[in-house]
Motif scaffolding. Structure first.
Motif, PDB file in Angstrom:
ATOM      1  N   THR A 141       0.833  -1.208   0.000  1.00 26.71           N
ATOM      2  CA  THR A 141       0.000   0.000   0.000  1.00 26.71           C
ATOM      3  C   THR A 141       0.875   1.270   0.000  1.00 26.71           C
ATOM      4  OG1 THR A 141      -0.083  -0.107   2.411  1.00 26.71           O
ATOM      5  CG2 THR A 141      -1.910  -1.135   1.226  1.00 26.71           C
ATOM      6  N   THR A 142       2.117   1.112  -0.424  1.00 25.57           N
ATOM      7  CA  THR A 142       3.089   2.213  -0.417  1.00 25.57           C
ATOM      8  C   THR A 142       2.565   3.436  -1.185  1.00 25.57           C
ATOM      9  OG1 THR A 142       4.688   0.418  -0.621  1.00 25.57           O
ATOM     10  CG2 THR A 142       5.556   2.660  -0.819  1.00 25.57           C
ATOM     11  N   PRO A 143       2.688   4.637  -0.597  1.00 24.70           N
ATOM     12  CA  PRO A 143       2.256   5.838  -1.319  1.00 24.70           C
ATOM     13  C   PRO A 143       3.048   6.041  -2.627  1.00 24.70           C
ATOM     14  CG  PRO A 143       2.688   6.330   0.997  1.00 24.70           C
ATOM     15  CD  PRO A 143       3.176   4.935   0.760  1.00 24.70           C
ATOM     16  N   VAL A 144       2.418   6.678  -3.588  1.00 31.52           N
ATOM     17  CA  VAL A 144       3.024   6.871  -4.915  1.00 31.52           C
ATOM     18  C   VAL A 144       4.443   7.423  -4.817  1.00 31.52           C
ATOM     19  CG1 VAL A 144       2.865   8.256  -7.036  1.00 31.52           C
ATOM     20  CG2 VAL A 144       0.816   7.180  -6.109  1.00 31.52           C
ATOM     21  N   GLU A 145       4.620   8.462  -3.992  1.00 33.27           N
ATOM     22  CA  GLU A 145       5.929   9.127  -3.931  1.00 33.27           C
ATOM     23  C   GLU A 145       7.013   8.237  -3.362  1.00 33.27           C
ATOM     24  OE1 GLU A 145       3.084  10.154  -2.777  1.00 33.27           O
ATOM     25  OE2 GLU A 145       2.750  12.302  -3.057  1.00 33.27           O
ATOM     26  N   ALA A 165      12.665  -1.203  -7.304  1.00 30.27           N
ATOM     27  CA  ALA A 165      12.660  -2.644  -6.981  1.00 30.27           C
ATOM     28  C   ALA A 165      11.258  -3.095  -6.583  1.00 30.27           C
ATOM     29  CB  ALA A 165      13.656  -2.922  -5.864  1.00 30.27           C
ATOM     30  N   GLU A 166      10.558  -2.255  -5.811  1.00 29.01           N
ATOM     31  CA  GLU A 166       9.205  -2.632  -5.390  1.00 29.01           C
ATOM     32  C   GLU A 166       8.252  -2.649  -6.584  1.00 29.01           C
ATOM     33  OE1 GLU A 166       7.575  -0.966  -1.686  1.00 29.01           O
ATOM     34  OE2 GLU A 166       5.668  -0.740  -2.749  1.00 29.01           O
ATOM     35  N   TRP A 167       8.365  -1.636  -7.450  1.00 29.84           N
ATOM     36  CA  TRP A 167       7.537  -1.612  -8.675  1.00 29.84           C
ATOM     37  C   TRP A 167       7.735  -2.898  -9.468  1.00 29.84           C
ATOM     38  CZ3 TRP A 167       3.858   1.549 -10.910  1.00 29.84           C
ATOM     39  CH2 TRP A 167       3.556   1.279 -12.249  1.00 29.84           C
ATOM     40  N   ASP A 168       9.021  -3.248  -9.680  1.00 32.35           N
ATOM     41  CA  ASP A 168       9.325  -4.441 -10.482  1.00 32.35           C
ATOM     42  C   ASP A 168       8.774  -5.703  -9.826  1.00 32.35           C
ATOM     43  OD1 ASP A 168      10.588  -2.910 -12.362  1.00 32.35           O
ATOM     44  OD2 ASP A 168      12.624  -3.384 -11.707  1.00 32.35           O
ATOM     45  N   HIS A 179       1.163   0.642  -8.150  1.00 29.97           N
ATOM     46  CA  HIS A 179       1.701  -0.485  -8.922  1.00 29.97           C
ATOM     47  C   HIS A 179       0.731  -1.664  -8.919  1.00 29.97           C
ATOM     48  CE1 HIS A 179       2.713  -0.699  -4.773  1.00 29.97           C
ATOM     49  NE2 HIS A 179       4.026  -0.859  -4.837  1.00 29.97           N
ATOM     50  N   TYR A 180       0.061  -1.860  -7.781  1.00 32.82           N
ATOM     51  CA  TYR A 180      -0.929  -2.951  -7.680  1.00 32.82           C
ATOM     52  C   TYR A 180      -2.071  -2.721  -8.666  1.00 32.82           C
ATOM     53  CZ  TYR A 180      -4.440  -6.069  -5.671  1.00 32.82           C
ATOM     54  OH  TYR A 180      -5.402  -7.046  -5.485  1.00 32.82           O
ATOM     55  N   SER A 181      -2.636  -1.509  -8.653  1.00 31.79           N
ATOM     56  CA  SER A 181      -3.755  -1.211  -9.564  1.00 31.79           C
ATOM     57  C   SER A 181      -3.338  -1.403 -11.013  1.00 31.79           C
ATOM     58  CB  SER A 181      -4.232   0.233  -9.381  1.00 31.79           C
ATOM     59  OG  SER A 181      -4.803   0.412  -8.121  1.00 31.79           O
ATOM     60  N   VAL A 182      -2.143  -0.929 -11.345  1.00 33.32           N
ATOM     61  CA  VAL A 182      -1.663  -1.032 -12.726  1.00 33.32           C
ATOM     62  C   VAL A 182      -1.498  -2.498 -13.120  1.00 33.32           C
ATOM     63  CG1 VAL A 182       0.321  -0.547 -14.220  1.00 33.32           C
ATOM     64  CG2 VAL A 182      -0.574   1.241 -12.707  1.00 33.32           C
ATOM     65  N   SER A 183      -0.945  -3.302 -12.203  1.00 35.13           N
ATOM     66  CA  SER A 183      -0.752  -4.731 -12.522  1.00 35.13           C
ATOM     67  C   SER A 183      -2.097  -5.413 -12.758  1.00 35.13           C
ATOM     68  CB  SER A 183       0.024  -5.438 -11.399  1.00 35.13           C
ATOM     69  OG  SER A 183      -0.767  -5.576 -10.223  1.00 35.13           O
ATOM     70  N   LYS A 184      -3.107  -5.038 -11.990  1.00 33.30           N
ATOM     71  CA  LYS A 184      -4.411  -5.684 -12.126  1.00 33.30           C
ATOM     72  C   LYS A 184      -5.147  -5.204 -13.380  1.00 33.30           C
ATOM     73  CE  LYS A 184      -4.144  -8.357  -8.540  1.00 33.30           C
ATOM     74  NZ  LYS A 184      -4.143  -9.825  -8.697  1.00 33.30           N
ATOM     75  N   ALA A 185      -4.927  -3.942 -13.756  1.00 32.59           N
ATOM     76  CA  ALA A 185      -5.472  -3.466 -15.036  1.00 32.59           C
ATOM     77  C   ALA A 185      -4.838  -4.265 -16.166  1.00 32.59           C
ATOM     78  CB  ALA A 185      -5.196  -1.974 -15.203  1.00 32.59           C
ATOM     79  N   GLY A 186      -3.549  -4.559 -16.027  1.00 31.67           N
ATOM     80  CA  GLY A 186      -2.868  -5.381 -17.033  1.00 31.67           C
ATOM     81  C   GLY A 186      -3.486  -6.765 -17.139  1.00 31.67           C
ATOM     82  N   MET A 187      -3.887  -7.317 -16.003  1.00 31.72           N
ATOM     83  CA  MET A 187      -4.527  -8.649 -16.007  1.00 31.72           C
ATOM     84  C   MET A 187      -5.801  -8.646 -16.848  1.00 31.72           C
ATOM     85  SD  MET A 187      -3.265 -11.221 -14.328  1.00 31.72           S
ATOM     86  CE  MET A 187      -3.877 -12.215 -12.972  1.00 31.72           C
ATOM     87  N   LEU A 188      -6.554  -7.548 -16.777  1.00 32.25           N
ATOM     88  CA  LEU A 188      -7.812  -7.487 -17.532  1.00 32.25           C
ATOM     89  C   LEU A 188      -7.534  -7.513 -19.042  1.00 32.25           C
ATOM     90  CD1 LEU A 188      -9.556  -4.762 -15.326  1.00 32.25           C
ATOM     91  CD2 LEU A 188     -10.045  -7.219 -15.340  1.00 32.25           C
TER      92      LEU A 188
END
Ligand code: NAD
Length: 263
Positions: free
Chosen positions: A110-114, A119-122, A169-178
């Motif tokens: 749940t890390t804030p955007v900033e 490494a965490e993104w990847d 990053h979580y939201s983006v990864s899940k959008a990718g899943m769709l």
């Protein structure tokens, strides 16, 4: 017994949603490979299923007797492409087919955007999106040869509307899943392989257990049905998509969110 004679792989099956998915598939006759990065959790999950607390009352045939290998574990990090490929090779060598792949394993910082570092993104993208792609790629030859297969990707409401608590990053990864679901559905339809997603809303699991009371209350207040989801709510939708009851559904996303997002 919707899954008799079927072979299924469920990732992230040591606990939570993945465990409940594995439990339903096994209860209804499938041989199930529970794949997870957590060996202790896997041992406990296998023990629970074999002891009958999965609810099979012997219907799955194993009861820990080893008569039928209806549940087995595979320790694997889904973000490791070589490990994923060798796991799939092992399943095919042992069982000769793969009918169902459930891409469920996921992590949700749940890390804030900033504050999100590279490494965490990847890591989030590796586990939540790269892993599912390479797992699907690994099972495709067998499913094509069978002219049968079901791939179910566990996305998220976060990928549809942008998470309120989970990380960017979580939201983006899940959008990718769709989108992964739609592309694979198009490519594999000629071979009778169905590819669909389930997009859970907020579910009461270890993933969300350490969110603050305030956050959980805020999320619950946005759910017309007035409660967080149970892992079984997701497992039931996955079982439908894994069954032949859904044979004319592909490239779709089933929202299981208590009404938190309606469209
Ligand atoms: N809980 C929710 O509110 C919620 C909402 C929407 C979507 N989801 C999605 O549902 C899926 C399951 O979530 P959950 O709530 O059961 O989570 P959970 O944290 O309880 O369980 C996740 C499981 O995945 C395993 N895992 C983590 N990283 C892995 C890796 N690299 N390789 C293999 N296994 C790995 C963990 O060991 C664990 O057993 C995830 O994809 C999650 O993003 C959950």
């Amino acid at each position: 017994m919707r899954f008799e004679h079927k072979v299924s792989i469920v990732t992230g099956a040591a606990r939570g949603i993945g465990y409940e998915i594995a439990s339903i598939l096994a209860r209804e006759g499938s041989t199930v490979v529970l794949a997870d990065v957590a060996p202790d959790g896997l041992d406990a999950a296998i023990e629970r299923l074999r002891s009958g607390s999965c609810g099979t009352r012997g219907a799955c045939g194993c009861q820990g007797s080893g008569r039928r290998p209806c549940v087995e574990s595979a320790v694997v990090n889904v973000g490791d492409v070589n490990a994923v490929r060798s796991m799939v090779e092992g399943v095919l060598a042992r069982h000769g087919r793969i009918d169902v792949l459930v891409n469920n394993a996921g992590i949700c910082p749940t890390t804030p955007v900033e504050e999100i570092g590279e490494a965490e993104w990847d890591k989030v993208l590796d586990v939540n999106l790269k892993g599912p792609f390479f797992l699907a790629q690994a099972v495709i030859p067998a499913m094509k040869a069978q002219r049968y297969g079901k791939i179910i990707n566990i996305a998220s409401i976060a990928g549809e509307m942008g998470a309120l608590v989970a990380g960017c990053h979580y939201s983006v990864s899940k959008a990718g899943m769709l989108t992964l679901t739609k592309v694979l559905a198009r490519r594999l339809a000629p071979w009778g392989v169905n590819v669909n997603s389930v997009a859970p809303g907020t579910i009461d699991s270890v993933m969300t257990a350490d969110w603050s009371d305030e956050q959980r209350q805020m999320l619950t207040a946005r759910i017309p049905l007035g409660r967080l989801g149970d892992p079984v709510d997701i497992a039931n939708a996955v079982a439908f998509l894994a069954s032949d009851e859904s044979s004319f559904i592909t490239g779709a996303t089933i929202d299981v969110n208590g009404g938190a997002l309606m469209r």
